[in-house]
Design an enzyme around this catalytic site. Sequence first.
Site, PDB file in Angstrom:
ATOM      1  N   HIS A   1       0.865  -1.204   0.000  1.00  0.00           N
ATOM      2  CA  HIS A   1       0.000   0.000   0.000  1.00  0.00           C
ATOM      3  C   HIS A   1       0.893   1.242   0.000  1.00  0.00           C
ATOM      4  CE1 HIS A   1      -3.191   2.787   1.069  1.00  0.00           C
ATOM      5  NE2 HIS A   1      -4.081   1.799   0.965  1.00  0.00           N
TER       6      HIS A   1
ATOM      7  N   ASP B   1       2.189   4.776   1.435  1.00  0.00           N
ATOM      8  CA  ASP B   1       2.331   5.082   2.870  1.00  0.00           C
ATOM      9  C   ASP B   1       1.441   6.242   3.324  1.00  0.00           C
ATOM     10  OD1 ASP B   1       3.602   7.269   1.837  1.00  0.00           O
ATOM     11  OD2 ASP B   1       5.457   7.025   2.986  1.00  0.00           O
ATOM     12  N   ASP B   2       0.654   6.796   2.389  1.00  0.00           N
ATOM     13  CA  ASP B   2      -0.245   7.902   2.754  1.00  0.00           C
ATOM     14  C   ASP B   2      -1.270   7.486   3.804  1.00  0.00           C
ATOM     15  OD1 ASP B   2      -1.114   6.223   0.661  1.00  0.00           O
ATOM     16  OD2 ASP B   2      -2.754   7.601   0.182  1.00  0.00           O
TER      17      ASP B   2
ATOM     18  N   ILE C   1       1.302  12.963  -6.627  1.00  0.00           N
ATOM     19  CA  ILE C   1       0.433  11.912  -7.143  1.00  0.00           C
ATOM     20  C   ILE C   1      -0.668  11.567  -6.153  1.00  0.00           C
ATOM     21  CG2 ILE C   1       2.033  10.892  -8.799  1.00  0.00           C
ATOM     22  CD1 ILE C   1       2.789   8.840  -6.719  1.00  0.00           C
TER      23      ILE C   1
ATOM     24  N   ASP D   1     -41.762  32.855  -1.364  1.00  0.00           N
ATOM     25  CA  ASP D   1     -41.724  31.465  -1.839  1.00  0.00           C
ATOM     26  C   ASP D   1     -43.122  31.042  -2.308  1.00  0.00           C
ATOM     27  OD1 ASP D   1     -41.048  28.809  -2.249  1.00  0.00           O
ATOM     28  OD2 ASP D   1     -41.001  28.296  -0.119  1.00  0.00           O
TER      29      ASP D   1
HETATM   30  C1  SPV Z   1     -37.749  24.528   0.342  1.00  0.00           C
HETATM   31  O1  SPV Z   1     -36.593  24.431   0.754  1.00  0.00           O
HETATM   32  O2  SPV Z   1     -38.127  25.423  -0.407  1.00  0.00           O
HETATM   33  C2  SPV Z   1     -38.754  23.521   0.722  1.00  0.00           C
HETATM   34  C3  SPV Z   1     -38.644  22.871   2.030  1.00  0.00           C
HETATM   35  O3  SPV Z   1     -39.688  23.333  -0.022  1.00  0.00           O
HETATM   36  S1  SPV Z   1     -39.622  23.768   3.157  1.00  0.00           S
HETATM   37  O4  SPV Z   1     -39.129  25.131   3.177  1.00  0.00           O
HETATM   38  O5  SPV Z   1     -39.480  23.132   4.444  1.00  0.00           O
HETATM   39  O6  SPV Z   1     -41.001  23.723   2.703  1.00  0.00           O
HETATM   40 MG    MG Z   2     -39.921  24.787  -1.500  1.00  0.00          MG
END
Ligand code: SPV
Ligand code: MG
Length: 429
Positions: free
Chosen positions: A89, A91-92, A125, A201
């Site tokens: 092997h 020696d790392d 390497i 979101d």
């Molecule tokens: C996101 O990361 O946008 C998700 C997960 O959908 S949550 O925020 O928990 O809904």
């Molecule tokens: Mg999401």
Amino acid sequence: MKKVYVALIADFLHAGHIKVLKKAYELGEVIVGLYTDKACAELNDVPYLDFEKRKAVVENLRFVSKVIPQDSASYRKNLLTLKPDYVVHGDDWKYNYKKKYREEVINLLKKWNGELIEIPYSKDIKDLKLKDELKRIGITTNMRLSRLRYLLNVKKILKIMEVHNALSALIVEYTKTEDNDSFDGMWSSSLTDSTAKGKPDIEAVDLTSRLNTINEIFEVTTKPLIFDGDTGGRIEHFPYKVKTLERIGVSAIIIEDKKGLKKNSLLGTEANQTQDSIENFCAKIKAGKNAQITEDFMIIARIESFILEKGIDDALKRAFAYVKAGADGIMIHSRKKDPDEIFEFINRFREKDSITPIVVVPTSFNKIRIDEFEKVGVNIVIYANHMLRSAYPGMKKVAEIILKNKRSFEAEKYCMPIKKILDLIPGTR
Ligand code: SPV
Ligand code: MG
């Protein structure tokens, strides 16, 4: 003829391997124990080439007389069977995460007076450096896309980290522990991608904009990515979304069984959100599966029954229906700190289905460790927002401090030194 044993991964054969094999050949008949893909995973070193491809190369090397599988990171089974005169092997391994396997080899060899021969490894390497080089070159679309399924096959559980831009993705790409542990892939979160763009979101950030983020991430990384597809949008549009994501090399989409104006799940019933019918959602899954152009792309169905307080029976009923409709995995979500409902779901799902991958997002039930999820049969854990949430408190604080002090001196201690920032970016120096 003396018997010589050499264990190899041999994903990228280089001068170091040849040096080891040549020395082994001088000592006797060389038997290579080629790590199986699962054994590689135990070492947190999942190869790009699978076992058969690696075997085809190694067994044609002139120093090698035979290749056998080594199906664990430990040499124990093969050494007890072969009782070789020598193990060779680099020696790392005296100093790195393989130290414990080295000790085991030394103790086993003592039983039949075998000897460990170690070959000095020169710095240039080192495996690690080669892999970093590869990361710089990049990865093909297909290889990245298929890597998620491959990882699911060879590892018991995958750790996926949220990314919202290329810099956060670079941190996920390169962060490693002393025992060679790292993240298996990335999560393009709707919450954090929207937040980073200053929008709520609610599916207001369109696919083109989400893809821009992903393209920038893909330019500088190699790990696979799971896309948060929100509700998947209209059923008529969903097939196009699937094809688009496949074309750029995304490995999976997770769609949630909500309809109408989607709000973030962690808001729960505080937001006015409705769940889709099982029938409609199954039709959406089927439309996506039919549109797919590769075998490897995954459509994972996310169940919002706990988020909307519909109970476990509803969650399970949906899970089995979605799998029947073709879902490649099930994500079960909860916003409770107490993980009981999640664990009950997993246990009851696993009683009937031991194969379909289960995904969890433990933002609320964050005390559960990865090994506890592994034990009950979870396959993917997504840390869904932590890169974003850890980055911005610092920015907010520094903005306030500079305004208050009318200079930046006081803020300096909250900032990363410029040199360190530059070191985050490979190729800067
Ligand atoms: C996101 O990361 O946008 C998700 C997960 O959908 S949550 O925020 O928990 O809904
Ligand atoms: Mg999401």
